[in-house]
Design a protein around this motif. Structure first.
Motif, mmCIF file in Angstrom:
data_model
loop_
_atom_site.group_PDB
_atom_site.id
_atom_site.type_symbol
_atom_site.label_atom_id
_atom_site.label_comp_id
_atom_site.label_asym_id
_atom_site.label_seq_id
_atom_site.Cartn_x
_atom_site.Cartn_y
_atom_site.Cartn_z
ATOM 1 N N LEU A 149 0.821 -1.209 0.000
ATOM 2 C CA LEU A 149 0.000 0.000 0.000
ATOM 3 C C LEU A 149 0.854 1.258 0.000
ATOM 4 O O LEU A 149 0.446 2.294 -0.532
ATOM 5 N N PRO A 169 3.154 0.854 -4.155
ATOM 6 C CA PRO A 169 2.270 0.184 -5.126
ATOM 7 C C PRO A 169 3.024 -0.605 -6.191
ATOM 8 O O PRO A 169 2.527 -1.635 -6.663
ATOM 9 N N ASP A 202 -9.639 -6.920 1.611
ATOM 10 C CA ASP A 202 -10.930 -6.372 1.197
ATOM 11 C C ASP A 202 -12.082 -6.949 2.000
ATOM 12 O O ASP A 202 -13.109 -6.284 2.190
ATOM 13 N N THR A 240 -0.786 3.752 4.007
ATOM 14 C CA THR A 240 -0.065 4.083 2.777
ATOM 15 C C THR A 240 1.103 5.037 3.009
ATOM 16 O O THR A 240 1.828 5.352 2.061
ATOM 17 N N ASP A 283 -8.655 1.941 0.038
ATOM 18 C CA ASP A 283 -7.346 2.401 -0.421
ATOM 19 C C ASP A 283 -6.308 2.394 0.701
ATOM 20 O O ASP A 283 -5.168 2.818 0.511
ATOM 21 N N LYS A 317 -6.199 4.195 3.466
ATOM 22 C CA LYS A 317 -5.873 5.502 4.033
ATOM 23 C C LYS A 317 -6.447 5.725 5.428
ATOM 24 O O LYS A 317 -6.315 6.808 5.990
ATOM 25 N N LYS A 322 -4.805 -9.500 -0.951
ATOM 26 C CA LYS A 322 -5.750 -8.429 -1.275
ATOM 27 C C LYS A 322 -7.198 -8.804 -0.989
ATOM 28 O O LYS A 322 -7.934 -8.031 -0.362
#
Length: 318
Positions: free
Chosen positions: A208, A211, A228, A251, A238, A240, A224
């Motif tokens: 993250l 990338p 998710d 990130t 994302d 964040k 991933k």
């Protein structure tokens, strides 16, 4: 102390005072048959003679005066066991009077900053110095004297804020405290993807902030879907994070508990529980504002570039 110990202390004091009086009287009197003061017949070096002269009366009287003073002192102050003393003096009362006097001095010192915005206070060098002093006495134990934190304790000198970096959010953190909980996900993830599930999530989370490392990364690709399905609720799709929950931004490359695989495994598999104690009751609002202004100034200089809006959010999340 108990009544028995109180009487023991009183008796011990009385015995000592009586002993001092008796010792002065006994050693100061002359008895029939005592040699004359100049007649001891003890000589050294031919011309040094030991005499038996009593101490001068004025000296003896000074000792008696000292004893009388001691008796008066013990009567006035609570020096006789549990007896309060005729002056009703107590160390607690003295402490309270001193505290009230110093509190009044502090209130006068802090009065100019009552209710002021954090970013405004941060422009005042005197206020920042006061905030630094409060920080050193209250916050440095966890965040360090330089406010750069340690493992498990956030660095307050950068622009990364888990709970928001606006002036009012920092004040809220200082006064009300924070409690961040990262649940244990080891069993859940293992049930979804087997024994390597946590390692898969670690591999994906690392991408993250980089990338490009996602390309041809088998373990990250396996992680991933797990991210998710489990982590996205708090950290977002994302990565964040969510300042309302204290969920960190994944990130930015900042890891409060360390960047090692073992540390990340501990965080994901077994969770974390971080607590920032509330200091509002301890410090009061004005002192909390001063320390919040000092903390805010560490990542904003003297505040000249500050947004005039007190709720403007700083980048990142601590």
């Amino acid at each position: 102390m108990s009544a028995g110990w109180s009487w023991y202390v009183i008796a011990l004091i009385a015995l000592n005072i009586f002993g001092c009086v008796w010792l002065l009287w006994w050693t100061g009197k002359r008895r029939p048959g005592d040699p004359a003061p100049t007649d001891t017949s003890h000589y050294w070096d031919g011309d040094l003679t030991e005499y038996n002269k009593p101490m001068p009366r004025w000296w003896i009287n000074l000792f008696y005066i000292t004893i009388v003073f001691a008796i008066g002192y013990l009567a006035y102050y609570p020096g006789l066991g549990n007896l309060p003393g005729i002056g009703n003096w107590t160390s607690a009362g003295k402490h309270q009077r001193d505290k009230e006097r110093f509190d009044a001095t502090l209130e006068e010192t802090f009065r100019p900053y009552v209710g002021q915005r954090i970013d405004v206070i941060a422009r005042d060098p005197t206020a920042v110095a006061l905030g630094r002093s409060i920080f050193s006495n209250t916050c440095a134990t966890c965040h360090g004297s330089s406010a750069q934190g340690a493992i498990g304790y956030p660095n307050l000198t950068d622009d990364i804020w888990h709970w928001g970096g606006s002036p009012e959010r920092i004040l809220e953190t200082v006064m009300q405290g924070r409690e961040g909980v990262m649940p244990e996900w080891g069993k859940v993830l293992t049930g979804m993807k087997g024994d390597n599930a946590v390692d898969y999530v670690i591999a994906y989370v690392r991408t993250l902030s980089e990338p490009a490392s996602m390309q041809n990364n088998f373990m990250a690709a396996q992680g991933k879907p797990l991210y998710d399905g489990v982590c996205v609720a708090c950290h977002g799709p994302d990565g964040k994070g969510n300042q309302a929950l204290g969920a960190p931004d994944l990130t930015d490359g900042y890891w409060m508990y360390g960047t090692s695989k073992a540390s990340l495994y501990q965080t994901i598999a077994h969770g974390r529980h971080g607590v920032m104690p509330a200091h509002g009751e301890l410090l009061g609002e004005t002192r909390s504002r001063l320390v919040a202004a000092y903390v805010w100034s560490l990542s904003h200089g003297d505040g000249d570039d500050a947004d005039s809006g007190a709720d403007a959010a700083a980048p990142g999340a601590r």
